[in-house]
Design a protein around this motif. Structure first.
Motif: not given
Length: 464
Positions: A247-252, A256-263
């Motif tokens: 999941i990658a979170v971006y501003s308008k 890039l604001m935040y990133k998380w990986h699901s294993a």
């Protein structure tokens, strides 16, 4: 014939011979009745048959009947009496028939009046219920790609349209405001009203749309879904080598604001809170031989989720922030409302009904459409819930609901050959017949109009 049999059997030649006949009171030989004063069976036939009675000549049969003068006289009197009774009956029947005809005429007149009043009342009620049932009033239209690879979302006061070549914005009158090139792929569009996110599945490309600006975002894996909130913060789900999902979170602006990986689990959906501080992810788990849904709760100030829940035998189709403190998880077996701590607030059990489609509005209300069985003409229920999962209204209709769109105060439900507009209390505001299969419909202008896609034509239609 009976008399002839008696005469021949007992060899009767004179009236005196009859006196010597002994009748058996317990039998009915030769038509002789138990009471000798009763008439023969032939006499009963004469007296009970109008045609025979009218044509009977009681002076006929001189050869043998004259030996029964007294009986012949009795018969004659009875025939006359029976004729008189019959005439009185005919007269009475005629009088009754006239009276009946008068009553019938009055009854028929009253029935006609009642039917006319009933039809008038039904027409008035039906007009009120259907709110002037009418054909679609088309404002404007344009042709779309026959490939079927397009996506639409409400954006500002009009429609954001994405296909395999361009992302375009149209006003509610379908006037083109701008169009910018995109990439080749299958687009999906998400909108929060003033901001939109377009993801092209099977590619690593996504576009954040804010105002007239479009920011192109490229990810390392193929995009599968996403969400965007009211301030333009976008969360994008994508594949990633070595992980099930990311999941990658971006501003308008595309930063890039935040990133998380699901294993461990695949991420199927994501939602971003309107305050831009948190998000929730839906996951899918196939372990232990069952399909289970899961929810993970995130703060952007933390690297890992701070809470999580597992919903056994309930695959999550979508998660949504109903408010900053309420989250809805729509599953295939039930919908669950949570607070931001991950505690369950309410559960909407489908009770063996099949969830057909659903939508949300910006006030946190949910429209869920259920089918009671799998038949084509099954009764369908559209149920409106508030952000706490409490039922606000319900509407039942025969036929399958193909799509639903929710805006504040109104719900648009599309069936095979009609569009129905509902209030949040479940009351029918308007019913509009259509002649084409509608594939998509989006309420515009606060529910005053709708954007409708049918075949390869997109149209704006008036609803009031």
């Amino acid at each position: 014939n009976i008399i002839r049999q008696l005469l021949e059997e007992y060899d009767i030649e004179t009236a005196e011979d009859i006196k010597n006949i002994k009748y058996n009171e317990n039998t009915d030989n030769f038509g002789v009745m138990q009471n000798s004063n009763e008439l023969f069976t032939e006499d009963e036939h004469i007296l009970n048959n109008d045609d025979v009675l009218d044509n009977y000549d009681y002076d006929d049969g001189e050869s043998k009947l004259k030996q029964f003068d007294k009986r012949s006289n009795d018969k004659k009197e009875l025939v006359i009496k029976r004729r008189a009774e019959r005439e009185q009956k005919k007269l009475k029947n005629t009088q009754m028939r006239k009276l009946y005809n008068k009553k019938y005429a009055v009854f028929a007149l009253i029935s006609v009046i009642i039917i006319v009043l009933a039809v008038s009342l039904y027409s008035a009620a039906n007009k009120k219920i259907n709110n002037n049932r009418e054909e679609l009033s088309i404002v404007s239209s344009f042709d779309i790609s026959a490939s079927g690879k397009y996506a639409f979302a409400p954006y500002k006061n009009g429609i954001l349209a994405a296909d395999t070549e361009n992302i375009s914005y149209y006003t509610s009158a379908l006037k083109s405001e701008w169009s910018q090139p995109a990439v080749y792929g299958s687009p999906v569009a998400f909108s929060s009203g003033m901001h939109a996110l377009v993801c092209y599945k099977d590619t690593g490309d996504a576009f954040v749309v804010s105002g007239n600006d479009i920011n192109h975002i490229t990810l390392t894996g193929n995009v599968t879904g996403g969400d965007i909130n009211n301030d333009g913060t976008a969360a994008i789900i994508a594949a990633e080598d070595g992980y099930k999902s990311q999941i990658a979170v971006y501003s308008k602006d595309g930063d890039l604001m935040y990133k998380w990986h699901s294993a461990d689990n695949y991420v199927t959906d994501v939602a971003v809170s309107n305050d831009g501080k948190s998000m929730i992810a839906a996951t899918l788990d196939f372990s232990d031989g069952i399909v289970s849904g899961g929810l993970l709760f995130f703060n952007f100030s933390q690297d890992k989720p701070y809470a999580g829940v597992v919903l056994e035998n309930n695959a999550i189709a979508e998660v949504k922030y109903l408010s900053n403190s309420r989250i809805a998880a729509i599953g295939d077996e039930k919908a669950v409302i949570y607070n931001i701590k991950g505690s369950e607030v309410n559960t909407i059990d489908y009770k063996n009904m099949k969830l057909l489609t659903y939508d949300f509005d910006t006030n946190g209300n949910i429209a869920l459409c259920f089918s009671r069985d799998d038949s084509v003409m099954s009764n369908c229920d559209t149920v409106i819930y508030n952000k706490n999962g409490k039922e606000k209204g319900r509407y039942s209709v025969k036929g399958n609901i193909k799509t639903v769109n929710k805006t504040n105060g109104r719900t648009l439900a599309v069936l095979d050959r009609e569009i129905i507009i509902l209030s949040d209390s479940g009351e029918q505001i308007k019913k509009i017949p259509v002649t084409r299969d509608i594939r998509n419909a989006i309420l515009l202008d606060g529910g005053k109009s709708a954007f409708v896609v049918s075949g390869t034509v997109a149209q704006t239609v008036k609803l009031n």
